[in-house]
Scaffold this active site. Sequence first.
Site, PDB file in Angstrom:
ATOM      1  N   ALA A  84      19.557   9.263   0.868  1.00  0.00           N
ATOM      2  CA  ALA A  84      19.417  10.295  -0.155  1.00  0.00           C
ATOM      3  C   ALA A  84      20.550  11.281   0.099  1.00  0.00           C
ATOM      4  O   ALA A  84      20.443  12.186   0.936  1.00  0.00           O
ATOM      5  CB  ALA A  84      18.065  10.977  -0.043  1.00  0.00           C
ATOM      6  N   THR A 132      18.883  20.092   3.077  1.00  0.00           N
ATOM      7  CA  THR A 132      18.610  18.652   3.150  1.00  0.00           C
ATOM      8  C   THR A 132      17.527  18.282   2.151  1.00  0.00           C
ATOM      9  O   THR A 132      17.221  19.059   1.238  1.00  0.00           O
ATOM     10  CB  THR A 132      18.249  18.233   4.592  1.00  0.00           C
ATOM     11  OG1 THR A 132      18.223  16.806   4.676  1.00  0.00           O
ATOM     12  CG2 THR A 132      16.892  18.772   5.029  1.00  0.00           C
ATOM     13  N   ASN A 133      16.940  17.097   2.291  1.00  0.00           N
ATOM     14  CA  ASN A 133      15.895  16.646   1.355  1.00  0.00           C
ATOM     15  C   ASN A 133      14.811  15.893   2.129  1.00  0.00           C
ATOM     16  O   ASN A 133      14.865  15.797   3.349  1.00  0.00           O
ATOM     17  CB  ASN A 133      16.517  15.781   0.260  1.00  0.00           C
ATOM     18  CG  ASN A 133      17.260  14.599   0.846  1.00  0.00           C
ATOM     19  OD1 ASN A 133      16.666  13.746   1.498  1.00  0.00           O
ATOM     20  ND2 ASN A 133      18.572  14.562   0.638  1.00  0.00           N
ATOM     21  N   ARG A 134      13.850  15.339   1.394  1.00  0.00           N
ATOM     22  CA  ARG A 134      12.654  14.786   2.032  1.00  0.00           C
ATOM     23  C   ARG A 134      12.810  13.362   2.550  1.00  0.00           C
ATOM     24  O   ARG A 134      11.843  12.763   3.017  1.00  0.00           O
ATOM     25  CB  ARG A 134      11.498  14.786   1.035  1.00  0.00           C
ATOM     26  CG  ARG A 134      11.015  16.142   0.647  1.00  0.00           C
ATOM     27  CD  ARG A 134       9.867  15.993  -0.329  1.00  0.00           C
ATOM     28  NE  ARG A 134       9.600  17.226  -1.018  1.00  0.00           N
ATOM     29  CZ  ARG A 134       8.919  18.242  -0.489  1.00  0.00           C
ATOM     30  NH1 ARG A 134       8.431  18.130   0.733  1.00  0.00           N
ATOM     31  NH2 ARG A 134       8.726  19.347  -1.161  1.00  0.00           N
ATOM     32  N   SER A 135      13.979  12.757   2.444  1.00  0.00           N
ATOM     33  CA  SER A 135      14.112  11.350   2.827  1.00  0.00           C
ATOM     34  C   SER A 135      13.766  11.127   4.302  1.00  0.00           C
ATOM     35  O   SER A 135      14.213  11.866   5.177  1.00  0.00           O
ATOM     36  CB  SER A 135      15.546  10.886   2.571  1.00  0.00           C
ATOM     37  OG  SER A 135      15.711   9.600   3.098  1.00  0.00           O
TER      38      SER A 135
END
Length: 397
Positions: free
Chosen positions: A274, A208-211
């Site tokens: 994101a 995943t990512n930091r959103s």
Amino acid sequence: MFKEKNVLVMVSGSVAAYKSATLVRLLIKSGANVRVGMTTAAQEFITSKTLSILSGNDVLTDLFVGHTSDIVHIDWAKWADIIFVVPATANLIGKLAQGIADDAVTATIMASTADKIIAPAMNDNMLANPAVMRNIATLKKDGWFVIESAVGFLAEGYIAQGRLPEPIDILQQSAVRLRAKNGMLIGKKVIITAGGTREDLDPVRYLTNRSSGKMGYALARAAAEMGAEVALITTIVRENIFGVTNIFVNSAQEMFDVATHEFATADVFISAAAVSDFKPAEIAVHKIKKQADDGLTLNLVQNPDILRTIGQSKKSHQIVIGFAAETQEILVHGQDKLIKKHADMLITNDVSQSDTGFSSDDNAVTILIPNRSPETLPKASKIDIARAIMTRVITLK
Ligand code: CTP
């Protein structure tokens, strides 16, 4: 929303009456002029002294006693911009739905043209009683904004529906509803994606990512405040916003499927998520185990591009908006994405800045619209940026 507004809080005889004190305090804090009215039964649960001190005004409890004016209910009715009935008992709901004005509270409400908000709180069987349900439906038809009672621990000692929602939730829901009353997006459907997608690797791991999803939720609130019917397709669980349906998804493919389906009946699509560009080529059925001293090489394949697919397929009345989270050459990449994704608006932001980036409560953006000069919105809270974006959206088509 409530600043300098004349707000009347009417309290009836429920054990939840104590929460009206918090509501009064929150309204005073947000700059409202507050007056309180109480039914006789309400005074069994909380004193008029408490509410008088908190509101800074005498409390209306009787039509005939303790007033210099002969027509106190008319004076108070005219004074009010907004009336809250919190908490509302089955009895008071019945009177208001049937037009009975036999005390100070009901007579004042009936004489007023103010915006009216009511929050029922009672035993779950009373709430499910057909007469009560009929009366609540009548109030809705008459233009009342009914705050649904919450499921929670009732005074009876068990969990069921009937609980008065927390005063802060009552205020937030009411603010959205009051703003939406004359909104420019009434009758329009807006769909928004939010949060970072999660791409499963095996049953316990995902990429995943930091959103944080905060910008997407802020946009959903801003669109709902303008009267839109909003579907928020999100990977992140945050708040429930009046007028917003949350649809929870995980992967980019799931988000793609829901977004393309919802877009068929939508007027505006805002792609604030994101979205992971890549996903594992295969999801392992079992947890991937370490192999001796070896590392692990992941084979990734591309995800569908939701914004570009929707941008390409949009009809002439539909508006498509994207974001570009960049760390360098922001305007160049933004202009490039505006064209590539067939968007009507592209909002660029610099995610390398820690005070306006992914999990921050603030943002600073530049709005790109074909054939218009870029417009920069300086650092502000995400909700203020979202409101500013939505006012630009309604100028598009
Ligand atoms: N987006 C999308 N589907 C994808 C990737 C991105 O809908 N698979 C949307 C995002 O929600 C955003 C816009 O496209 O509104 C731009 O996303 P961004 O990550 O900045 O750009 P990418 O297209 O992924 O390009 P790159 O990563 O190469 O900068």
